[in-house]
Each structure stands twice: as C-alpha cells, then as structure tokens.
Design an enzyme around this catalytic site. Structure first.
Site, PDB file in Angstrom:
ATOM      1  N   ARG A   1       0.720  -1.224   0.118  1.00  0.00           N
ATOM      2  CA  ARG A   1      -0.097  -0.097   0.042  1.00  0.00           C
ATOM      3  C   ARG A   1       0.891   1.414   0.150  1.00  0.00           C
ATOM      4  O   ARG A   1       0.487   2.224  -0.832  1.00  0.00           O
ATOM      5  CB  ARG A   1      -0.813   0.153   1.134  1.00  0.00           C
ATOM      6  CG  ARG A   1      -2.157  -1.114   1.147  1.00  0.00           C
ATOM      7  CD  ARG A   1      -2.965  -1.219   2.412  1.00  0.00           C
ATOM      8  NE  ARG A   1      -2.050  -1.295   3.440  1.00  0.00           N
ATOM      9  CZ  ARG A   1      -2.143  -1.127   4.780  1.00  0.00           C
ATOM     10  NH1 ARG A   1      -3.375  -0.406   4.881  1.00  0.00           N
ATOM     11  NH2 ARG A   1      -1.429  -1.359   5.751  1.00  0.00           N
TER      12      ARG A   1
ATOM     13  N   ASN B   1      -6.089  -2.745   2.122  1.00  0.00           N
ATOM     14  CA  ASN B   1      -6.147  -4.181   2.345  1.00  0.00           C
ATOM     15  C   ASN B   1      -7.437  -4.599   2.527  1.00  0.00           C
ATOM     16  O   ASN B   1      -8.330  -4.102   2.987  1.00  0.00           O
ATOM     17  CB  ASN B   1      -5.302  -4.420   3.612  1.00  0.00           C
ATOM     18  CG  ASN B   1      -3.822  -4.582   3.343  1.00  0.00           C
ATOM     19  OD1 ASN B   1      -3.255  -4.555   2.444  1.00  0.00           O
ATOM     20  ND2 ASN B   1      -3.149  -4.410   4.670  1.00  0.00           N
TER      21      ASN B   1
END
Length: 96
Positions: free
Chosen positions: A18, A36
């Site tokens: 990320r 996520n």
C-alpha cells in the site's frame, strides 16, 4: 480522465504494498486510494490521465520487491474527480 479499480491477489499484505502504491501513484500524478481487504487481497482505485493510470496499473502487476503478485483484476469505472492519493484502513470482512 479515466478511473480503474484493481484487486490484487497473492502475497500483497505485510510487504509495503500500500505505501509503495501510494508513492508510485503520487509520482505519476494519479489520484485515488488503496486498502487491504480482509481476505488478504489489496484493492485500489486509480483516477487521472489515461497514460499515467495505465502506468500505475502495470506497476500493480509487480508491486514492491517483497510482494508475490499472482493475479490482478482490473475494472473500468466512471471518474469521480477525486484528488490526492491515500492509504485507507482495511476493509471489514463481509458478514454472512
């Protein structure tokens, strides 16, 4: 302006996916977000110049060095005019 939603499967959590995605998107001037998912995947939305968005989508197929990307599903969506790029909290696991 285009918008793409991607779902990335494989070893993509706990490997700075990320954070690296945010850095790459900002580098190319792409807006959106990444998070996520409870099932171990990563979901991201990219919005901006078609060439820049395509570059970031291509990056998702590799990810950061520690990632092991197995699959990337890409869907076109209508642009919403979002600005900036953020890392969102993990999506909750659906009930049922």
């Amino acid at each position: 302006m285009v918008r793409k939603r991607v779902i990335v499967s494989g070893l993509v959590q706990g490997v700075f996916y990320r954070d690296t995605c945010r850095r790459v998107a900002r580098e190319y001037g792409v807006s959106g977000w990444v998070r996520n998912l409870a099932n171990g995947n990563v979901e991201a939305v990219f919005e901006g110049d078609p060439d820049a968005v395509e570059t970031v989508v291509r990056w998702t197929r590799e990810g950061p060095p520690a990632a092991e990307v197995r699959r990337v599903d890409v869907a076109d969506e209508a642009p919403q005019g979002i600005e900036g790029f953020e890392v969102r909290v993990t999506a909750p696991r659906p009930e049922g």
